[in-house]
Design a protein around this motif. Structure first.
Motif, PDB file in Angstrom:
ATOM      1  N   ALA A  47       0.364  30.854  -3.016  1.00  0.00           N
ATOM      2  CA  ALA A  47       0.350  32.204  -2.457  1.00  0.00           C
ATOM      3  C   ALA A  47       1.502  33.031  -3.005  1.00  0.00           C
ATOM      4  O   ALA A  47       1.347  34.224  -3.311  1.00  0.00           O
ATOM      5  N   TRP A  48       2.665  32.415  -3.138  1.00  0.00           N
ATOM      6  CA  TRP A  48       3.823  33.128  -3.699  1.00  0.00           C
ATOM      7  C   TRP A  48       3.571  33.504  -5.161  1.00  0.00           C
ATOM      8  O   TRP A  48       3.901  34.621  -5.585  1.00  0.00           O
ATOM      9  N   LEU A  49       2.996  32.597  -5.940  1.00  0.00           N
ATOM     10  CA  LEU A  49       2.723  32.886  -7.346  1.00  0.00           C
ATOM     11  C   LEU A  49       1.736  34.039  -7.477  1.00  0.00           C
ATOM     12  O   LEU A  49       1.905  34.928  -8.324  1.00  0.00           O
ATOM     13  N   ARG A  50       0.708  34.042  -6.655  1.00  0.00           N
ATOM     14  CA  ARG A  50      -0.269  35.141  -6.701  1.00  0.00           C
ATOM     15  C   ARG A  50       0.373  36.459  -6.254  1.00  0.00           C
ATOM     16  O   ARG A  50       0.061  37.531  -6.794  1.00  0.00           O
ATOM     17  N   THR A  51       1.277  36.385  -5.287  1.00  0.00           N
ATOM     18  CA  THR A  51       1.990  37.584  -4.860  1.00  0.00           C
ATOM     19  C   THR A  51       2.838  38.153  -5.990  1.00  0.00           C
ATOM     20  O   THR A  51       2.858  39.367  -6.219  1.00  0.00           O
ATOM     21  N   ALA A  58      -0.182  40.347 -16.252  1.00  0.00           N
ATOM     22  CA  ALA A  58       0.105  39.894 -14.888  1.00  0.00           C
ATOM     23  C   ALA A  58      -1.178  39.771 -14.076  1.00  0.00           C
ATOM     24  O   ALA A  58      -1.343  38.837 -13.279  1.00  0.00           O
ATOM     25  N   ALA A  59      -2.109  40.703 -14.279  1.00  0.00           N
ATOM     26  CA  ALA A  59      -3.386  40.629 -13.567  1.00  0.00           C
ATOM     27  C   ALA A  59      -4.181  39.403 -13.984  1.00  0.00           C
ATOM     28  O   ALA A  59      -4.872  38.784 -13.159  1.00  0.00           O
ATOM     29  N   LEU A  60      -4.087  39.017 -15.248  1.00  0.00           N
ATOM     30  CA  LEU A  60      -4.764  37.797 -15.706  1.00  0.00           C
ATOM     31  C   LEU A  60      -4.180  36.554 -15.056  1.00  0.00           C
ATOM     32  O   LEU A  60      -4.876  35.551 -14.860  1.00  0.00           O
ATOM     33  N   ALA A  61      -2.891  36.601 -14.738  1.00  0.00           N
ATOM     34  CA  ALA A  61      -2.252  35.438 -14.116  1.00  0.00           C
ATOM     35  C   ALA A  61      -2.689  35.244 -12.674  1.00  0.00           C
ATOM     36  O   ALA A  61      -2.642  34.116 -12.156  1.00  0.00           O
ATOM     37  N   TRP A  62      -3.099  36.305 -12.005  1.00  0.00           N
ATOM     38  CA  TRP A  62      -3.421  36.224 -10.576  1.00  0.00           C
ATOM     39  C   TRP A  62      -4.518  35.194 -10.285  1.00  0.00           C
ATOM     40  O   TRP A  62      -4.328  34.310  -9.445  1.00  0.00           O
ATOM     41  N   PRO A  63      -5.693  35.235 -10.935  1.00  0.00           N
ATOM     42  CA  PRO A  63      -6.695  34.201 -10.634  1.00  0.00           C
ATOM     43  C   PRO A  63      -6.298  32.820 -11.136  1.00  0.00           C
ATOM     44  O   PRO A  63      -6.768  31.812 -10.605  1.00  0.00           O
ATOM     45  N   ALA A  64      -5.418  32.755 -12.137  1.00  0.00           N
ATOM     46  CA  ALA A  64      -5.007  31.444 -12.659  1.00  0.00           C
ATOM     47  C   ALA A  64      -4.210  30.653 -11.634  1.00  0.00           C
ATOM     48  O   ALA A  64      -4.189  29.415 -11.675  1.00  0.00           O
TER      49      ALA A  64
END
Length: 452
Positions: A297-301, A411-417
């Motif tokens: 959750a922190w990484l997605r934030t 950064a947006a690409l990292a969100w689902p990853a």
């Protein structure tokens, strides 16, 4: 107090200290040597194009060697690989001091300099995975995020040491002293490794029970992370989220000078704020996620916040572009606003490293920590290698708003990853204590209810 091979539990902080020292030693080399670029060109008689080529060899060496060193760490153990890597890196630096430094009678050519830098990158890439594996082995599940985050602060710390020390040595004493000072740092880290780094045997930490530790010692290694899509997805997220971080580290000063017409004091203050803020955020987030069990959750934030901040920076830059095209000085409030967005974006893009590598190692499972950390570091250094080459092309073609929008897109690409998998089945023979993924409090309560 519990002991490990006759050592108290508090010994784990010494192991963490070795990890910090080893990473700082190598960070001083791969970040400090480029800081001497102004002196490299005249000393070696090379142009700007050749300078970029030889400095790129440092990053290329790290990219090529991280994964082999990680696989070797899982086979040989962190102590052996860390000692081998530090000793060989020290030998390469000493060779550069003796035969690769310019003198009155001999100036090495650009190809010899590139080969030396490539060797430093190839050998120094050993410290990342091996020191991380040592830290993961000595700290319990409720402390690993904090410990790995502290270890990650060694990178900006070592870079700061290199940036302060090496240019002064290059200017006043010559490059033989530059390479010699870096070799001395590797030697100190190797001595500390000999003194303190051991494989834990038996009850290793306060956070792990003897029964779970016994199971860990007999557990079968997890399936290779190279064959697990979930691990590769996490690695991809790390690489993607490193892109905006690299954009700030490498081009923030150029942006503030060329676009914002800011002075050197303001530019230096902004860069210092990014590094200090990132270090504080890494340590805090490591401890916070240890307590709450919410690493993903922190990484997605962080990914979402980074994307939003860089979109806002791109919009603000576009709005200010008219004044820049007219060669007008930006109003003070506009420059402050751009600086705040740049610093906030840089911190958000840098605050997640320790948490991400902790989760990556946990995801890899027993016996695969070195390989997984090496995969993550490879992704990170690919970003550090590619971004400085891509950003000038975007800047020349479309301007600064496109640079910051591209950073937001990464950064947006990292969100689902960073999405957590629904399940993470353990391999046959592995135990729950073998670096099991963090159990979230809500999941634990649900499991208890189901069991009841």
């Amino acid at each position: 107090m519990a002991h490990v091979k006759g050592r108290p539990v508090s010994h784990r902080w010494k192991v963490l200290g070795v990890g910090v020292a080893a990473n700082a030693s190598f960070a001083a080399a791969f970040s400090g040597i480029p800081a001497t670029a102004v002196f490299l060109r005249p000393a070696y008689g090379i142009g700007t194009g050749e300078l970029g080529f030889v400095l790129g060899m440092l990053g290329l060496g790290i990219v090529l060697s991280e994964l082999p060193w990680g696989l070797l760490t899982d086979r040989w153990g962190d102590r052996r690989v860390l000692l081998l890597g530090l000793a060989s890196t020290m030998a390469a630096l000493l060779a550069m001091a003796l035969w690769g430094a310019p003198s009155a009678v001999h100036v090495p050519g650009p190809h010899a300099l590139a080969a030396g830098f490539l060797a430093i990158g190839l050998l120094g890439g050993s410290v990342n995975g091996s020191s991380g594996r040592a830290v993961m082995a000595w700290f319990g599940p409720k402390e690993r995020g904090l410990a790995m985050s502290i270890r990650q602060t060694a990178v900006p710390g070592g870079a700061a040491i290199g940036a302060l020390l090496l240019p002064a040595l290059a200017s006043h004493a010559g490059f033989a002293w530059v390479y010699g000072a870096l070799a001395a740092m590797c030697l100190l880290s190797a001595i500390l490794t000999i003194m303190w780094v051991r494989e834990p045997d038996g009850p290793g930490t306060e956070a792990v029970s003897p029964r779970s530790q016994d199971s860990m010692m007999t557990a079968a290694p997890a399936r290779s992370p190279l064959r697990r899509a979930q691990v590769w997805r996490m690695v991809g997220g790390i690489a993607a989220l490193c892109m905006p971080q690299v954009a700030v580290i490498t081009f923030a000063s150029v942006f503030m000078h060329d676009f914002g017409h800011a002075g050197s004091v303001a530019t230096g203050a902004a860069l210092a704020a990014v590094q200090i803020g990132a270090a504080v955020a890494r340590v805090w987030s490591g401890r916070w996620t240890d307590l709450r069990g919410n690493r993903n959750a922190w990484l997605r934030t962080c990914a979402a916040l980074t994307a939003v901040l860089f979109v806002l920076l791109a919009v603000a830059t576009a709005l200010c572009a008219h004044a820049v095209r007219q060669e007008l000085t930006l109003p003070l409030f506009a420059l402050i606003g751009l600086s705040v967005l740049l610093v906030a974006g840089g911190i958000a893009a840098s605050a997640w490293h320790g948490v991400a590598f902790t989760e990556l190692a946990t995801l890899a499972g027993h016996g695969r920590v070195g390989s997984a950390l090496a995969m993550g570091n490879t992704g990170a250094f690919i970003a550090f290698w590619l971004a400085p080459s891509v950003i000038p092309m975007l800047l020349a073609a479309f301007g600064w708003p496109a640079v910051w929008l591209a950073a937001a897109a990464c950064a947006a690409l990292a969100w689902p990853a960073f999405a957590r998998a629904a399940s993470n089945p353990a391999p046959a023979g592995a135990s729950a204590g073998a670096l099991a993924p963090t159990v979230r409090p809500a999941e634990q309560r649900a499991g208890n209810s189901a069991a009841a």
